[in-house]
Design a protein around this motif. Structure first.
Motif, PDB file in Angstrom:
ATOM      1  N   LYS A  96       8.197 -81.541  19.302  1.00  0.00           N
ATOM      2  CA  LYS A  96       8.415 -82.385  20.559  1.00  0.00           C
ATOM      3  C   LYS A  96       9.579 -83.666  20.392  1.00  0.00           C
ATOM      4  O   LYS A  96      10.334 -83.993  20.970  1.00  0.00           O
ATOM      5  N   PRO A 100      13.558 -83.399  17.067  1.00  0.00           N
ATOM      6  CA  PRO A 100      14.757 -83.857  17.817  1.00  0.00           C
ATOM      7  C   PRO A 100      15.469 -85.054  17.147  1.00  0.00           C
ATOM      8  O   PRO A 100      16.703 -85.117  17.166  1.00  0.00           O
ATOM      9  N   LEU A 103      17.558 -84.408  14.716  1.00  0.00           N
ATOM     10  CA  LEU A 103      18.697 -83.631  14.947  1.00  0.00           C
ATOM     11  C   LEU A 103      19.717 -84.541  15.545  1.00  0.00           C
ATOM     12  O   LEU A 103      20.805 -84.588  15.234  1.00  0.00           O
ATOM     13  N   ILE A 104      19.178 -85.607  16.348  1.00  0.00           N
ATOM     14  CA  ILE A 104      20.173 -86.292  17.155  1.00  0.00           C
ATOM     15  C   ILE A 104      20.921 -87.422  16.096  1.00  0.00           C
ATOM     16  O   ILE A 104      21.855 -87.657  16.270  1.00  0.00           O
ATOM     17  N   LEU A 271      19.010 -77.832  13.628  1.00  0.00           N
ATOM     18  CA  LEU A 271      18.818 -76.807  14.657  1.00  0.00           C
ATOM     19  C   LEU A 271      17.980 -75.655  14.435  1.00  0.00           C
ATOM     20  O   LEU A 271      16.979 -75.266  15.297  1.00  0.00           O
ATOM     21  N   TRP A 274      14.494 -76.777  13.994  1.00  0.00           N
ATOM     22  CA  TRP A 274      13.815 -76.897  15.372  1.00  0.00           C
ATOM     23  C   TRP A 274      13.331 -75.539  16.001  1.00  0.00           C
ATOM     24  O   TRP A 274      12.286 -75.596  16.975  1.00  0.00           O
TER      25      TRP A 274
END
Length: 307
Positions: A96, A100, A103-104, A271, A274
């Motif tokens: 969570k 991310p 990825l960001i 991605l 994830w």
């Protein structure tokens, strides 16, 4: 030199994992936090040295290529191989929050470079502020964390001091071994007349990712998946936010040889990780095989384009 470097890196990874697991147990914080911070900082040292020196010497493609390539190595090859060695259990909080963030960070770097072809001091400052925020959130979360990790215990009889000394010894071997490897491999690549961008994305990125590869595979084999996945995610975030942020503050970089395909592969790899992480919060062996296959497909495309 290449063989000697690999041997030193593998031995160092074994010591680093033992020290990191023992330290996590002694100071009573989750292994994922140790992986995201201490281990990730240590195994990112080669990338920092290579990228900073490359930026200062006026070879920014090598600096950025090293980071982009290292992140691709980390996400596809390292997680892929480690998952094939032993399926990697991932905490829900990691899926969570930490995945991310990685990825960001990949998306932000891609947009920055593709918009105007450089990493300016303003870009670098934003990246570095992002790194400080990530570390603050991670360490703040560790204080109140009581998550139960299904991890194997670390070595018996390690005091905090001994765990730190073993961790430092492993780290030193990783850095020295990876430098020896890079020197030998870069000489071979240059002798073949390959461009700076391709050398950065392949040989140098692979060499500076050796610590992450060795640490994560050894940790996975020992049943310490918190260290393994934390090391990869932490290194990916630090490669972009700390290394390019720090190097860009010292010396802004104009980037020409790294293409939209390279940035896309880096972002898509995160991605995929994830998405795979959401399946029972585990990266299974077959998912590791998919990541590894994608990695070799990308490497084949790079090498074929360079010939």
């Amino acid at each position: 030199m290449i063989v000697a470097g690999v041997i030193l890196v593998l031995w160092g990874a074994d010591r680093l994992t033992d020290g990191a697991v023992a330290l996590a147990e002694r100071i009573n914080i989750p292994q994922i936090v140790i992986g995201l911070t201490i281990v990730a900082l240590g195994t990112s040292a080669p990338e920092f040295c290579v990228s900073l020196v490359s930026a200062l010497k006026g070879t920014p493609d090598l600096a950025v290529g090293n980071v982009v390539g290292s992140n691709i190595f980390n996400t596809m090859l390292i997680v892929g191989v480690a998952a094939m060695v032993a399926p990697m259990t991932i905490l829900p909080s990691t899926v969570k929050k930490d995945v991310p963030v990685a990825l960001i960070a990949s998306l932000v770097l891609s947009v920055m470079v593709l918009m105007d072809g450089d990493v300016s001091r303003l870009d670098a400052a934003l990246l570095f502020i992002g790194f400080l925020a990530f570390m603050w959130i991670t360490l703040r979360g560790a204080k109140g964390s009581h998550a139960i990790e299904q991890e194997k215990a670390g070595p018996r009889g390690y005091s905090v001091l001994k765990a730190l000394l073993v961790l430092a010894l492993g780290l030193a071997c990783l850095v020295v071994g990876s430098n020896i490897f890079v020197d030998g491999a870069a000489y071979v690549a240059q002798a073949l007349g390959v461009s700076e961008a391709v050398i950065g994305l392949t040989v140098v990125a692979g060499g500076t990712s050796l610590p992450e590869l060795a640490t994560s595979v050894v940790a996975a084999r020992k049943g310490n998946s918190g260290i393994a996945i934390g090391n990869v995610l932490g290194s990916n975030v630090m490669n972009i936010l700390l290394i390019l942020g720090g190097a860009g503050l010292i010396c802004p970089m104009n980037v020409h040889g790294i293409t939209i395909i390279d940035f896309s592969v880096m972002t898509v790899s995160m991605l995929l990780l994830w998405l795979f992480s959401y399946t029972k919060f585990t990266v299974a062996r077959w998912e590791g095989a998919v990541l590894t296959a994608f990695f070799f497909g990308y490497m084949t495309w790079l090498v074929m384009g360079a010939i």
